[in-house]
Design an enzyme around this catalytic site. Structure first.
Site, PDB file in Angstrom:
ATOM      1  N   GLY A   1       0.788  -1.391  -0.124  1.00 43.09           N
ATOM      2  CA  GLY A   1      -0.194  -0.069   0.064  1.00 43.09           C
ATOM      3  C   GLY A   1       0.799   1.224   0.086  1.00 43.09           C
ATOM      4  O   GLY A   1       2.028   1.242  -0.301  1.00 43.09           O
TER       5      GLY A   1
ATOM      6  N   ASP B   1      13.078  -3.907  -5.826  1.00 45.10           N
ATOM      7  CA  ASP B   1      13.322  -4.814  -4.672  1.00 45.10           C
ATOM      8  C   ASP B   1      13.756  -6.171  -5.207  1.00 45.10           C
ATOM      9  O   ASP B   1      13.104  -7.237  -5.665  1.00 45.10           O
ATOM     10  CB  ASP B   1      12.155  -5.155  -3.908  1.00 45.10           C
ATOM     11  CG  ASP B   1      11.481  -4.297  -3.172  1.00 45.10           C
ATOM     12  OD1 ASP B   1      11.851  -3.826  -2.139  1.00 45.10           O
ATOM     13  OD2 ASP B   1      10.781  -3.212  -3.833  1.00 45.10           O
TER      14      ASP B   1
ATOM     15  N   GLY C   1       8.408  -5.548  -8.810  1.00 43.85           N
ATOM     16  CA  GLY C   1       9.350  -4.685  -9.095  1.00 43.85           C
ATOM     17  C   GLY C   1      10.601  -5.075  -9.100  1.00 43.85           C
ATOM     18  O   GLY C   1      11.189  -5.767  -7.963  1.00 43.85           O
TER      19      GLY C   1
ATOM     20  N   GLN D   1      14.208  -9.476  -3.745  1.00 46.63           N
ATOM     21  CA  GLN D   1      12.989 -10.071  -3.515  1.00 46.63           C
ATOM     22  C   GLN D   1      12.345 -10.837  -4.962  1.00 46.63           C
ATOM     23  O   GLN D   1      11.918 -11.947  -4.877  1.00 46.63           O
ATOM     24  CB  GLN D   1      11.714  -9.079  -3.018  1.00 46.63           C
ATOM     25  CG  GLN D   1      10.460  -9.251  -3.194  1.00 46.63           C
ATOM     26  CD  GLN D   1       9.530  -8.255  -2.487  1.00 46.63           C
ATOM     27  OE1 GLN D   1       9.665  -7.878  -1.457  1.00 46.63           O
ATOM     28  NE2 GLN D   1       8.864  -7.715  -3.526  1.00 46.63           N
TER      29      GLN D   1
ATOM     30  N   LEU E   1       0.330   3.776  -2.272  1.00 49.77           N
ATOM     31  CA  LEU E   1       0.808   3.546  -3.462  1.00 49.77           C
ATOM     32  C   LEU E   1       1.404   4.773  -4.219  1.00 49.77           C
ATOM     33  O   LEU E   1       0.906   5.755  -4.082  1.00 49.77           O
ATOM     34  CB  LEU E   1      -0.272   3.120  -4.444  1.00 49.77           C
ATOM     35  CG  LEU E   1      -0.890   1.502  -3.524  1.00 49.77           C
ATOM     36  CD1 LEU E   1      -2.354   1.237  -4.521  1.00 49.77           C
ATOM     37  CD2 LEU E   1       0.056   0.428  -3.704  1.00 49.77           C
TER      38      LEU E   1
ATOM     39  N   GLY F   1       5.259   3.781  -9.059  1.00 49.15           N
ATOM     40  CA  GLY F   1       6.067   2.482  -9.226  1.00 49.15           C
ATOM     41  C   GLY F   1       5.111   1.277  -8.874  1.00 49.15           C
ATOM     42  O   GLY F   1       5.135   0.455  -9.753  1.00 49.15           O
ATOM     43  N   HIS F   2       4.264   1.462  -8.123  1.00 49.59           N
ATOM     44  CA  HIS F   2       3.240   0.229  -7.927  1.00 49.59           C
ATOM     45  C   HIS F   2       2.324   0.451  -9.225  1.00 49.59           C
ATOM     46  O   HIS F   2       1.871  -0.609  -9.926  1.00 49.59           O
ATOM     47  CB  HIS F   2       2.521   0.712  -6.642  1.00 49.59           C
ATOM     48  CG  HIS F   2       3.094   0.553  -5.431  1.00 49.59           C
ATOM     49  ND1 HIS F   2       3.182   1.639  -4.687  1.00 49.59           N
ATOM     50  CD2 HIS F   2       3.593  -0.558  -4.874  1.00 49.59           C
ATOM     51  CE1 HIS F   2       3.909   1.230  -3.614  1.00 49.59           C
ATOM     52  NE2 HIS F   2       4.203  -0.041  -3.662  1.00 49.59           N
TER      53      HIS F   2
ATOM     54  N   SER G   1       7.606   4.016  -0.985  1.00 49.34           N
ATOM     55  CA  SER G   1       6.587   4.558   0.285  1.00 49.34           C
ATOM     56  C   SER G   1       7.453   5.009   1.132  1.00 49.34           C
ATOM     57  O   SER G   1       7.084   5.949   1.758  1.00 49.34           O
ATOM     58  CB  SER G   1       6.064   3.164   0.816  1.00 49.34           C
ATOM     59  OG  SER G   1       5.118   2.679  -0.355  1.00 49.34           O
ATOM     60  N   ARG G   2       8.559   4.466   1.495  1.00 52.44           N
ATOM     61  CA  ARG G   2       9.603   4.999   2.717  1.00 52.44           C
ATOM     62  C   ARG G   2      10.116   6.456   2.355  1.00 52.44           C
ATOM     63  O   ARG G   2      10.509   7.158   3.106  1.00 52.44           O
ATOM     64  CB  ARG G   2      10.467   4.070   2.966  1.00 52.44           C
ATOM     65  CG  ARG G   2       9.784   2.691   3.433  1.00 52.44           C
ATOM     66  CD  ARG G   2      11.187   1.961   4.084  1.00 52.44           C
ATOM     67  NE  ARG G   2      10.711   0.957   4.899  1.00 52.44           N
ATOM     68  CZ  ARG G   2      10.396  -0.216   4.456  1.00 52.44           C
ATOM     69  NH1 ARG G   2      10.846  -0.777   3.310  1.00 52.44           N
ATOM     70  NH2 ARG G   2       9.853  -1.297   5.385  1.00 52.44           N
TER      71      ARG G   2
HETATM   72  P1  AMP Z   1       6.189  -2.199  -1.624  1.00 49.57           P
HETATM   73  O1  AMP Z   1       4.530  -1.903  -1.414  1.00 49.57           O
HETATM   74  O2  AMP Z   1       7.005  -1.719  -1.135  1.00 49.57           O
HETATM   75  O3  AMP Z   1       6.223  -3.897  -0.985  1.00 49.57           O
HETATM   76  O4  AMP Z   1       6.221  -2.757  -3.047  1.00 49.57           O
HETATM   77  C1  AMP Z   1       5.377  -3.399  -3.872  1.00 49.57           C
HETATM   78  C2  AMP Z   1       5.770  -3.767  -5.217  1.00 49.57           C
HETATM   79  O5  AMP Z   1       5.979  -2.782  -5.974  1.00 49.57           O
HETATM   80  C3  AMP Z   1       7.284  -4.463  -5.186  1.00 49.57           C
HETATM   81  O6  AMP Z   1       7.214  -5.701  -6.175  1.00 49.57           O
HETATM   82  C4  AMP Z   1       7.803  -3.571  -5.419  1.00 49.57           C
HETATM   83  O7  AMP Z   1       9.413  -4.123  -6.045  1.00 49.57           O
HETATM   84  C5  AMP Z   1       7.352  -2.618  -6.208  1.00 49.57           C
HETATM   85  N1  AMP Z   1       7.742  -1.315  -6.297  1.00 49.57           N
HETATM   86  C6  AMP Z   1       8.134  -0.568  -5.433  1.00 49.57           C
HETATM   87  N2  AMP Z   1       8.765   0.597  -5.786  1.00 49.57           N
HETATM   88  C7  AMP Z   1       8.906   0.502  -7.206  1.00 49.57           C
HETATM   89  C8  AMP Z   1       9.545   1.471  -7.846  1.00 49.57           C
HETATM   90  N3  AMP Z   1      10.118   2.742  -7.827  1.00 49.57           N
HETATM   91  N4  AMP Z   1       9.663   1.035  -9.280  1.00 49.57           N
HETATM   92  C9  AMP Z   1       9.140  -0.438  -9.934  1.00 49.57           C
HETATM   93  N5  AMP Z   1       8.505  -0.985  -8.865  1.00 49.57           N
HETATM   94  C10 AMP Z   1       8.388  -0.836  -7.282  1.00 49.57           C
END
Ligand code: AMP
Length: 299
Positions: free
Chosen positions: A44, A163, A160, A166, A46, A49-50, A199-200
């Site tokens: 979340g 990460d 993404g 991951q 969002l 990137g999301h 998000s951070r």
């Molecule tokens: P998170 O909400 O941070 O757990 O991220 C959820 C998904 O969004 C993960 O697959 C992340 O790798 C992807 N994601 C987060 N930030 C980005 C970004 N800047 N570009 C592409 N994917 C992203």
């Protein structure tokens, strides 16, 4: 704070499902109808990137499910679980605009009931990089993603490259445990000035945000050097360190910096064809990660 315990509701055409059993029944029913399902797992808050993951998912399947779940299992005891940013209403709007069909937003107690005692663990590819600095983190990730796969029953899932470890870990899990799911990696989305969206980033003060820019600048400088023919990892790493020091001084503290094989994540001394340069750093109290791929073919 968890998302408000709304009942499973529809927002225009978009469905919001909170109950894991209902999610699974819904996904199963769509599969029986012959529909294909794409899943985008998120925590979340969002951002673009999301949204990019959703945009890749949208044409790839009949139904796009976005899960929103801040997974306590992947946070360490001194990490930011309690303050992790949340905006469920804003996230709903973002998903709706991106043409998402279903938001799956379960309650923590429904995902991890008191009797829960199973963990999914991937070994080699989780040892280094973030795995070395966040004990238990990837077990938390693989456990929740395995559950999300079993609940949303996707044909494809989008992650993404931001990460990167991951993504490699999930690919390994899917292959090792024979999940019939295609894992698709999506390139990092950056702000105009190069900062990788996260998000951070919401934690950063203006001065910290400026210091955080040094991370992408460092990675870009190393990539330029690589494109000019430099292969030696220590030299490429040195370029990253220098750029960070020049730009941010002591405000940006590297936790790790490594150049690795993009599949095995083993560190390499010399980049012949492809590699990933990955780093984590602290800017103030905020831990940020970033990486870039080096590829001889595309350069
Ligand atoms: P998170 O909400 O941070 O757990 O991220 C959820 C998904 O969004 C993960 O697959 C992340 O790798 C992807 N994601 C987060 N930030 C980005 C970004 N800047 N570009 C592409 N994917 C992203």
């Amino acid at each position: 704070m968890e998302p408000s315990p709304l009942k499973n509701t529809a927002l225009n055409d978009m469905k919001i499902i909170k109950d894991p059993r209902q999610m699974q029944e819904y996904a199963l029913a769509r599969r029986v109808e012959g529909k294909t399902i794409a899943l985008v797992p998120t925590m979340g808050y969002l951002h673009q990137g999301h949204v990019s993951l959703m945009e890749h998912a949208r044409p790839a399947a009949d139904l796009v499910i976005v899960s929103i779940f801040v997974n306590p299992l992947q946070f360490g005891p001194r990490e930011d679980l309690d303050v992790y940013p949340r905006d469920f209403e804003g996230d709903c709007r973002t998903c709706e605009q991106a043409g998402v069909d279903v938001i799956f937003a379960p309650q923590m107690s429904d995902i991890y009931p008191p009797e829960f005692q199973t963990e999914v663990s991937v070994s080699e590819v989780t040892r280094g990089l973030c795995g070395a600095h966040r004990p238990g983190h990837f077990n938390g990730v693989t456990t929740v993603v395995a559950k999300l796969f079993n609940l949303a029953l996707p044909h494809k899932a989008f992650f993404g490259e931001k990460d990167y470890q991951q993504l490699v870990t999930i690919k390994r899990m899917v292959e090792d445990l024979n999940f019939p799911i295609e894992i698709i990696g999506v390139p990092i989305v950056r702000e105009d000035d190069g900062l990788a969206m996260s998000s951070r980033n919401a934690y950063l003060s203006p001065a910290e945000r400026e210091a955080a820019l040094s991370l992408s600048h460092g990675l870009f400088r190393a990539r330029e050097l690589f494109e000019q023919g430099e292969k030696r990892s220590p030299i490429l790493q040195q370029a990253v360190r220098e750029a960070i020091r020049e730009h941010a001084g002591q405000s940006c503290q590297l936790e790790y910096l490594a150049i690795c094989d993009p599949d095995s994540l083993e560190e390499i001394e010399q980049v012949e064809k492809q590699a990933v340069i990955a780093l984590a750093a602290r800017v103030g109290k905020t831990r940020l990660i970033d990486n870039t791929l080096l590829s001889r073919e595309s350069s």
